[in-house]
Design an enzyme around this catalytic site. Structure first.
Site, PDB file in Angstrom:
ATOM      1  CG  HIS A 100       0.754   3.699  12.717  1.00  0.00           C
ATOM      2  ND1 HIS A 100      -0.621   3.576  12.790  1.00  0.00           N
ATOM      3  CD2 HIS A 100       1.118   3.041  11.588  1.00  0.00           C
ATOM      4  CE1 HIS A 100      -1.053   2.876  11.750  1.00  0.00           C
ATOM      5  NE2 HIS A 100      -0.009   2.541  11.014  1.00  0.00           N
ATOM      6  CD  GLU A 107      -2.833  -1.301   5.284  1.00  0.00           C
ATOM      7  OE1 GLU A 107      -2.717  -2.296   6.028  1.00  0.00           O
ATOM      8  OE2 GLU A 107      -2.506  -0.147   5.664  1.00  0.00           O
ATOM      9  CD  GLU A 108      -1.646   2.734   7.439  1.00  0.00           C
ATOM     10  OE1 GLU A 108      -2.317   2.266   8.378  1.00  0.00           O
ATOM     11  OE2 GLU A 108      -0.412   2.569   7.331  1.00  0.00           O
ATOM     12  CG  HIS A 127      -0.437   0.210   2.532  1.00  0.00           C
ATOM     13  ND1 HIS A 127      -0.266   1.469   3.060  1.00  0.00           N
ATOM     14  CD2 HIS A 127      -0.044  -0.653   3.496  1.00  0.00           C
ATOM     15  CE1 HIS A 127       0.193   1.371   4.294  1.00  0.00           C
ATOM     16  NE2 HIS A 127       0.350   0.096   4.580  1.00  0.00           N
ATOM     17  CG  ASP A 145       2.943   1.252   8.174  1.00  0.00           C
ATOM     18  OD1 ASP A 145       2.628   0.651   7.123  1.00  0.00           O
ATOM     19  OD2 ASP A 145       2.168   1.377   9.144  1.00  0.00           O
ATOM     20  CG  ASP A 170       1.988  -3.268   5.642  1.00  0.00           C
ATOM     21  OD1 ASP A 170       2.699  -2.338   6.084  1.00  0.00           O
ATOM     22  OD2 ASP A 170       0.753  -3.155   5.507  1.00  0.00           O
TER      23      ASP A 170
END
Length: 354
Positions: free
Chosen positions: A322, A210-211, A67, A176, A233
Protein backbone atom coordinates in the site's frame (compact mmCIF):
# COMPACT_ATOMS: atom_id res chain seq x y z
CA UNK A 1 10.60 -19.30 -15.54
CA UNK A 2 11.80 -15.95 -16.92
CA UNK A 3 9.37 -13.13 -16.23
CA UNK A 4 7.93 -10.92 -18.95
CA UNK A 5 8.90 -7.66 -17.23
CA UNK A 6 7.39 -5.49 -19.99
CA UNK A 7 4.00 -7.11 -19.50
CA UNK A 8 4.21 -6.83 -15.71
CA UNK A 9 5.13 -3.15 -16.07
CA UNK A 10 2.12 -2.55 -18.34
CA UNK A 11 -0.18 -4.32 -15.91
CA UNK A 12 1.12 -2.28 -12.96
CA UNK A 13 0.95 1.02 -14.86
CA UNK A 14 -2.64 0.68 -16.08
CA UNK A 15 -4.96 2.73 -13.84
CA UNK A 16 -7.82 1.03 -12.06
CA UNK A 17 -9.08 2.46 -8.78
CA UNK A 18 -11.96 0.48 -7.21
CA UNK A 19 -15.06 0.98 -9.33
CA UNK A 20 -13.01 2.52 -12.16
CA UNK A 21 -11.20 -0.52 -13.56
CA UNK A 22 -11.90 0.15 -17.25
CA UNK A 23 -8.29 0.57 -18.45
CA UNK A 24 -6.81 -2.41 -16.62
CA UNK A 25 -9.83 -4.50 -17.67
CA UNK A 26 -9.24 -3.56 -21.32
CA UNK A 27 -5.58 -4.57 -21.01
CA UNK A 28 -6.50 -7.93 -19.46
CA UNK A 29 -9.11 -8.64 -22.12
CA UNK A 30 -6.58 -7.80 -24.83
CA UNK A 31 -3.97 -10.18 -23.33
CA UNK A 32 -6.51 -12.98 -23.00
CA UNK A 33 -7.89 -12.54 -26.51
CA UNK A 34 -4.68 -12.01 -28.48
CA UNK A 35 -3.00 -14.89 -26.64
CA UNK A 36 -6.05 -17.13 -26.98
CA UNK A 37 -5.54 -18.04 -23.35
CA UNK A 38 -9.09 -19.20 -22.59
CA UNK A 39 -12.01 -20.99 -24.25
CA UNK A 40 -14.55 -18.41 -23.14
CA UNK A 41 -14.05 -14.81 -22.03
CA UNK A 42 -16.72 -12.51 -20.66
CA UNK A 43 -17.29 -9.60 -18.29
CA UNK A 44 -19.90 -9.88 -15.55
CA UNK A 45 -22.31 -7.12 -14.54
CA UNK A 46 -20.00 -5.77 -11.82
CA UNK A 47 -17.06 -5.58 -14.24
CA UNK A 48 -14.95 -8.62 -13.33
CA UNK A 49 -13.33 -10.51 -16.21
CA UNK A 50 -14.12 -14.25 -16.28
CA UNK A 51 -11.91 -16.46 -18.43
CA UNK A 52 -12.93 -20.12 -18.66
CA UNK A 53 -10.31 -22.73 -19.49
CA UNK A 54 -12.14 -25.99 -20.07
CA UNK A 55 -10.80 -28.96 -18.14
CA UNK A 56 -10.65 -32.69 -18.64
CA UNK A 57 -13.89 -32.91 -16.67
CA UNK A 58 -16.79 -30.54 -16.11
CA UNK A 59 -17.90 -32.41 -12.98
CA UNK A 60 -16.46 -29.71 -10.72
CA UNK A 61 -15.38 -26.08 -10.99
CA UNK A 62 -12.13 -24.45 -9.90
CA UNK A 63 -12.08 -20.66 -9.50
CA UNK A 64 -8.94 -18.56 -9.02
CA UNK A 65 -9.39 -14.85 -8.33
CA UNK A 66 -6.90 -12.00 -8.68
CA UNK A 67 -8.30 -8.53 -8.06
CA UNK A 68 -7.42 -5.95 -10.69
CA UNK A 69 -8.29 -2.82 -8.72
CA UNK A 70 -5.61 -0.76 -6.97
CA UNK A 71 -5.95 1.58 -4.01
CA UNK A 72 -6.72 5.11 -5.12
CA UNK A 73 -8.83 8.16 -4.41
CA UNK A 74 -11.98 9.92 -5.60
CA UNK A 75 -12.41 13.67 -6.06
CA UNK A 76 -14.87 15.13 -3.55
CA UNK A 77 -14.31 18.91 -3.83
CA UNK A 78 -12.51 21.57 -5.87
CA UNK A 79 -11.91 24.78 -3.92
CA UNK A 80 -11.85 28.36 -5.23
CA UNK A 81 -8.09 28.15 -5.81
CA UNK A 82 -8.29 24.91 -7.80
CA UNK A 83 -6.97 22.59 -5.10
CA UNK A 84 -8.65 19.17 -4.95
CA UNK A 85 -9.90 17.36 -1.88
CA UNK A 86 -10.48 13.62 -2.01
CA UNK A 87 -11.64 10.49 -0.24
CA UNK A 88 -9.58 7.30 -0.25
CA UNK A 89 -10.65 4.20 -2.18
CA UNK A 90 -8.95 1.50 -0.15
CA UNK A 91 -6.65 1.58 2.86
CA UNK A 92 -3.99 4.27 3.19
CA UNK A 93 -1.41 5.11 5.82
CA UNK A 94 -1.53 8.92 5.58
CA UNK A 95 2.20 9.40 6.03
CA UNK A 96 2.84 7.54 2.75
CA UNK A 97 1.16 10.36 0.80
CA UNK A 98 3.90 12.91 1.46
CA UNK A 99 5.92 13.94 -1.61
CA UNK A 100 3.91 11.75 -3.99
CA UNK A 101 2.63 12.33 -7.51
CA UNK A 102 -0.85 11.22 -8.56
CA UNK A 103 -2.88 11.10 -11.76
CA UNK A 104 -6.33 12.68 -11.78
CA UNK A 105 -8.48 10.96 -14.40
CA UNK A 106 -10.72 13.78 -15.57
CA UNK A 107 -11.43 14.76 -19.17
CA UNK A 108 -7.73 14.07 -19.63
CA UNK A 109 -5.08 12.53 -17.41
CA UNK A 110 -3.58 15.24 -15.23
CA UNK A 111 -0.47 14.87 -13.09
CA UNK A 112 -0.90 16.27 -9.60
CA UNK A 113 1.10 16.31 -6.40
CA UNK A 114 0.01 15.59 -2.85
CA UNK A 115 0.38 18.86 -0.99
CA UNK A 116 0.27 19.63 2.73
CA UNK A 117 1.33 22.38 5.13
CA UNK A 118 5.11 22.94 4.91
CA UNK A 119 7.04 21.78 7.95
CA UNK A 120 8.78 25.16 8.14
CA UNK A 121 5.58 26.88 9.28
CA UNK A 122 4.16 24.10 11.44
CA UNK A 123 3.84 24.67 15.16
CA UNK A 124 5.77 22.27 17.43
CA UNK A 125 2.46 20.53 18.19
CA UNK A 126 1.69 20.08 14.48
CA UNK A 127 5.16 18.67 13.82
CA UNK A 128 4.69 16.02 16.48
CA UNK A 129 1.24 14.94 15.31
CA UNK A 130 0.76 11.99 12.97
CA UNK A 131 -0.58 13.22 9.61
CA UNK A 132 -4.21 12.63 8.69
CA UNK A 133 -5.72 12.12 5.24
CA UNK A 134 -7.60 15.39 5.49
CA UNK A 135 -4.28 17.25 5.88
CA UNK A 136 -3.55 16.59 2.21
CA UNK A 137 -4.83 18.13 -1.01
CA UNK A 138 -4.03 17.56 -4.68
CA UNK A 139 -2.29 20.40 -6.52
CA UNK A 140 -2.50 20.29 -10.34
CA UNK A 141 -0.53 23.49 -10.83
CA UNK A 142 -3.40 24.91 -12.90
CA UNK A 143 -5.72 27.92 -12.47
CA UNK A 144 -9.09 27.15 -10.92
CA UNK A 145 -11.07 27.70 -14.15
CA UNK A 146 -8.96 25.13 -15.98
CA UNK A 147 -9.19 22.63 -13.13
CA UNK A 148 -12.98 22.92 -13.05
CA UNK A 149 -13.13 22.53 -16.82
CA UNK A 150 -11.12 19.29 -16.74
CA UNK A 151 -12.03 17.73 -13.38
CA UNK A 152 -15.31 17.08 -11.61
CA UNK A 153 -16.44 15.55 -8.37
CA UNK A 154 -16.43 11.78 -8.73
CA UNK A 155 -13.34 11.49 -10.92
CA UNK A 156 -10.90 8.78 -9.81
CA UNK A 157 -7.30 9.42 -8.83
CA UNK A 158 -4.45 6.89 -9.01
CA UNK A 159 -0.82 6.98 -7.93
CA UNK A 160 2.12 7.56 -10.26
CA UNK A 161 5.36 5.54 -10.03
CA UNK A 162 7.19 3.54 -12.68
CA UNK A 163 8.76 0.08 -12.44
CA UNK A 164 12.46 -0.33 -11.72
CA UNK A 165 14.64 -3.39 -11.24
CA UNK A 166 16.53 -3.65 -7.95
CA UNK A 167 18.84 -6.64 -7.97
CA UNK A 168 16.56 -9.69 -8.10
CA UNK A 169 13.58 -7.58 -7.06
CA UNK A 170 11.07 -5.37 -8.84
CA UNK A 171 9.80 -2.10 -7.38
CA UNK A 172 6.68 -0.23 -8.54
CA UNK A 173 3.28 0.97 -7.40
CA UNK A 174 0.34 -1.44 -7.33
CA UNK A 175 2.14 -4.78 -7.21
CA UNK A 176 -0.80 -5.28 -4.87
CA UNK A 177 -2.44 -6.78 -6.75
CA UNK A 178 -1.17 -6.45 -10.28
CA UNK A 179 1.55 -9.00 -9.54
CA UNK A 180 -1.26 -11.54 -9.09
CA UNK A 181 -3.07 -10.36 -12.23
CA UNK A 182 0.20 -11.08 -14.02
CA UNK A 183 0.45 -14.43 -12.21
CA UNK A 184 -2.99 -15.49 -13.40
CA UNK A 185 -2.35 -14.41 -17.00
CA UNK A 186 0.98 -16.21 -17.10
CA UNK A 187 -0.48 -19.35 -15.52
CA UNK A 188 -3.03 -19.50 -18.34
CA UNK A 189 -0.24 -18.90 -20.84
CA UNK A 190 1.84 -21.69 -19.29
CA UNK A 191 -1.08 -24.12 -19.57
CA UNK A 192 -1.51 -23.20 -23.23
CA UNK A 193 2.19 -23.52 -24.06
CA UNK A 194 2.39 -26.89 -22.33
CA UNK A 195 -0.83 -28.02 -24.01
CA UNK A 196 -2.12 -28.98 -20.59
CA UNK A 197 -5.75 -29.12 -19.57
CA UNK A 198 -6.81 -28.37 -16.02
CA UNK A 199 -8.36 -31.25 -14.11
CA UNK A 200 -11.73 -29.49 -14.03
CA UNK A 201 -13.20 -26.42 -15.71
CA UNK A 202 -10.95 -23.59 -14.55
CA UNK A 203 -12.42 -20.12 -14.07
CA UNK A 204 -9.67 -17.48 -14.02
CA UNK A 205 -11.36 -14.38 -12.66
CA UNK A 206 -9.91 -10.87 -12.56
CA UNK A 207 -12.08 -9.22 -9.94
CA UNK A 208 -13.11 -5.64 -9.21
CA UNK A 209 -13.44 -3.67 -5.97
CA UNK A 210 -11.45 -5.97 -3.68
CA UNK A 211 -9.79 -3.04 -1.95
CA UNK A 212 -13.16 -1.77 -0.73
CA UNK A 213 -14.67 -5.06 0.44
CA UNK A 214 -14.12 -8.14 -1.78
CA UNK A 215 -17.13 -7.12 -3.84
CA UNK A 216 -16.20 -8.48 -7.27
CA UNK A 217 -15.08 -11.87 -5.98
CA UNK A 218 -18.25 -12.32 -3.98
CA UNK A 219 -20.47 -11.54 -6.98
CA UNK A 220 -18.49 -13.80 -9.33
CA UNK A 221 -18.44 -16.68 -6.86
CA UNK A 222 -22.21 -16.41 -6.42
CA UNK A 223 -22.59 -16.87 -10.17
CA UNK A 224 -19.88 -19.50 -10.80
CA UNK A 225 -20.46 -21.50 -7.59
CA UNK A 226 -16.98 -23.06 -7.50
CA UNK A 227 -16.22 -26.34 -5.77
CA UNK A 228 -12.63 -25.17 -5.23
CA UNK A 229 -11.41 -21.60 -4.72
CA UNK A 230 -7.88 -20.22 -4.90
CA UNK A 231 -7.34 -16.59 -3.96
CA UNK A 232 -4.36 -14.84 -5.55
CA UNK A 233 -2.94 -11.77 -3.86
CA UNK A 234 0.13 -10.21 -2.34
CA UNK A 235 0.98 -10.51 1.34
CA UNK A 236 3.20 -8.79 3.87
CA UNK A 237 6.94 -9.40 3.74
CA UNK A 238 8.11 -7.65 6.89
CA UNK A 239 11.65 -8.98 6.70
CA UNK A 240 13.33 -5.62 7.11
CA UNK A 241 15.33 -4.09 10.02
CA UNK A 242 13.37 -3.99 13.25
CA UNK A 243 11.08 -6.88 12.39
CA UNK A 244 10.76 -9.57 15.02
CA UNK A 245 10.72 -13.14 13.66
CA UNK A 246 7.08 -13.57 14.63
CA UNK A 247 6.12 -10.37 12.76
CA UNK A 248 7.60 -11.24 9.38
CA UNK A 249 4.60 -13.10 7.89
CA UNK A 250 6.73 -13.93 4.83
CA UNK A 251 10.18 -13.14 3.45
CA UNK A 252 11.30 -12.12 -0.03
CA UNK A 253 13.07 -14.85 -1.96
CA UNK A 254 11.65 -17.69 0.12
CA UNK A 255 9.10 -18.80 -2.43
CA UNK A 256 5.36 -18.78 -2.96
CA UNK A 257 3.35 -18.13 0.19
CA UNK A 258 0.65 -20.67 0.96
CA UNK A 259 -1.97 -18.96 3.09
CA UNK A 260 -3.12 -20.66 6.27
CA UNK A 261 -5.27 -17.79 7.51
CA UNK A 262 -5.85 -14.05 7.50
CA UNK A 263 -8.39 -11.85 9.27
CA UNK A 264 -11.19 -12.81 6.86
CA UNK A 265 -10.43 -16.48 6.14
CA UNK A 266 -9.24 -19.65 7.79
CA UNK A 267 -8.19 -21.58 4.71
CA UNK A 268 -9.53 -25.10 4.32
CA UNK A 269 -6.88 -27.41 5.77
CA UNK A 270 -7.37 -29.75 2.80
CA UNK A 271 -6.48 -26.99 0.31
CA UNK A 272 -3.49 -25.96 2.41
CA UNK A 273 -2.14 -29.51 2.47
CA UNK A 274 -2.86 -29.97 -1.24
CA UNK A 275 -0.91 -26.83 -2.16
CA UNK A 276 1.98 -27.79 0.09
CA UNK A 277 2.09 -31.31 -1.34
CA UNK A 278 1.94 -30.01 -4.92
CA UNK A 279 4.80 -27.58 -4.25
CA UNK A 280 6.93 -30.30 -2.65
CA UNK A 281 6.21 -32.78 -5.43
CA UNK A 282 7.18 -30.27 -8.11
CA UNK A 283 10.11 -28.88 -6.10
CA UNK A 284 8.58 -25.41 -5.96
CA UNK A 285 9.87 -23.28 -3.10
CA UNK A 286 7.13 -22.23 -0.68
CA UNK A 287 6.57 -20.69 2.73
CA UNK A 288 3.57 -20.59 5.09
CA UNK A 289 1.53 -17.41 5.55
CA UNK A 290 -0.48 -16.33 8.57
CA UNK A 291 -1.65 -12.71 8.36
CA UNK A 292 -3.18 -11.18 11.49
CA UNK A 293 -4.84 -8.21 9.76
CA UNK A 294 -6.11 -7.86 6.22
CA UNK A 295 -8.21 -10.07 4.00
CA UNK A 296 -8.35 -11.14 0.36
CA UNK A 297 -10.79 -12.43 -2.26
CA UNK A 298 -10.29 -15.87 -0.70
CA UNK A 299 -13.07 -15.06 1.75
CA UNK A 300 -15.53 -14.41 -1.08
CA UNK A 301 -14.55 -17.62 -2.85
CA UNK A 302 -14.94 -19.63 0.31
CA UNK A 303 -18.32 -18.35 1.46
CA UNK A 304 -20.29 -17.02 -1.50
CA UNK A 305 -21.42 -20.38 -2.82
CA UNK A 306 -24.10 -22.75 -1.49
CA UNK A 307 -22.38 -24.87 1.13
CA UNK A 308 -19.11 -23.01 0.57
CA UNK A 309 -16.08 -24.03 -1.46
CA UNK A 310 -12.83 -25.72 -0.51
CA UNK A 311 -10.70 -22.60 -0.54
CA UNK A 312 -7.14 -21.47 0.01
CA UNK A 313 -4.72 -18.93 -1.41
CA UNK A 314 -1.37 -18.44 -3.06
CA UNK A 315 0.27 -15.14 -2.08
CA UNK A 316 3.23 -13.19 -3.43
CA UNK A 317 5.47 -11.84 -0.62
CA UNK A 318 5.69 -8.05 -0.91
CA UNK A 319 7.52 -5.34 1.00
CA UNK A 320 6.02 -1.87 1.54
CA UNK A 321 2.43 -2.87 0.71
CA UNK A 322 0.00 0.00 0.00
CA UNK A 323 2.86 2.30 -0.89
CA UNK A 324 4.22 3.36 -4.29
CA UNK A 325 7.46 1.46 -3.58
CA UNK A 326 6.04 -2.05 -3.32
CA UNK A 327 8.72 -4.69 -3.88
CA UNK A 328 8.57 -8.34 -4.96
CA UNK A 329 11.28 -10.90 -5.68
CA UNK A 330 11.26 -12.24 -9.23
CA UNK A 331 11.66 -15.85 -8.16
CA UNK A 332 8.73 -15.65 -5.74
CA UNK A 333 6.46 -14.49 -8.60
CA UNK A 334 7.76 -17.30 -10.79
CA UNK A 335 7.18 -19.85 -8.00
CA UNK A 336 3.59 -18.65 -7.61
CA UNK A 337 2.94 -19.05 -11.35
CA UNK A 338 4.37 -22.57 -11.25
CA UNK A 339 2.36 -23.55 -8.18
CA UNK A 340 -0.96 -22.30 -9.54
CA UNK A 341 -0.54 -23.94 -12.95
CA UNK A 342 0.49 -27.25 -11.35
CA UNK A 343 -2.30 -27.14 -8.77
CA UNK A 344 -5.15 -26.74 -11.26
CA UNK A 345 -3.84 -29.76 -13.21
CA UNK A 346 -3.54 -32.01 -10.15
CA UNK A 347 -6.60 -31.07 -8.12
CA UNK A 348 -8.48 -34.22 -9.19
CA UNK A 349 -5.78 -36.48 -7.75
CA UNK A 350 -6.15 -35.37 -4.14
CA UNK A 351 -8.28 -36.93 -1.41
CA UNK A 352 -10.71 -34.16 -0.47
CA UNK A 353 -12.59 -36.10 2.21
CA UNK A 354 -12.61 -34.87 5.81
Amino acid sequence: MALDIKLLEKVCKAPGAPGFEKEIRTLILDELEKGKLADEIRVDSLGSVIALKRGKSADKKVMAAAHMDEIGFIVTHIDDKGFIRFNPLGGFDPKTLSAQRVIVHGKSELIGVMGAKPIHIMSPEERNKAPKLEDYFIDLGLPVDEVKELVEVGNPVTRERGLIKMGECLNVKSLDNRASVYMLLESLRKLKKGRRKPSYDFYAVFTVQEEVGLRGASASALEIQPDFGIGLDTTIAYDTPGAKPEERVTQLGEGAAIKIMDSSTICDFRMVEFLKSTADRKKIKWQPEILKAGGTDTAGLQRMSPGGSIAGAISIPTRNIHQVIEMCHRQDISDCIDLLSEAVCAIDRWDWSF
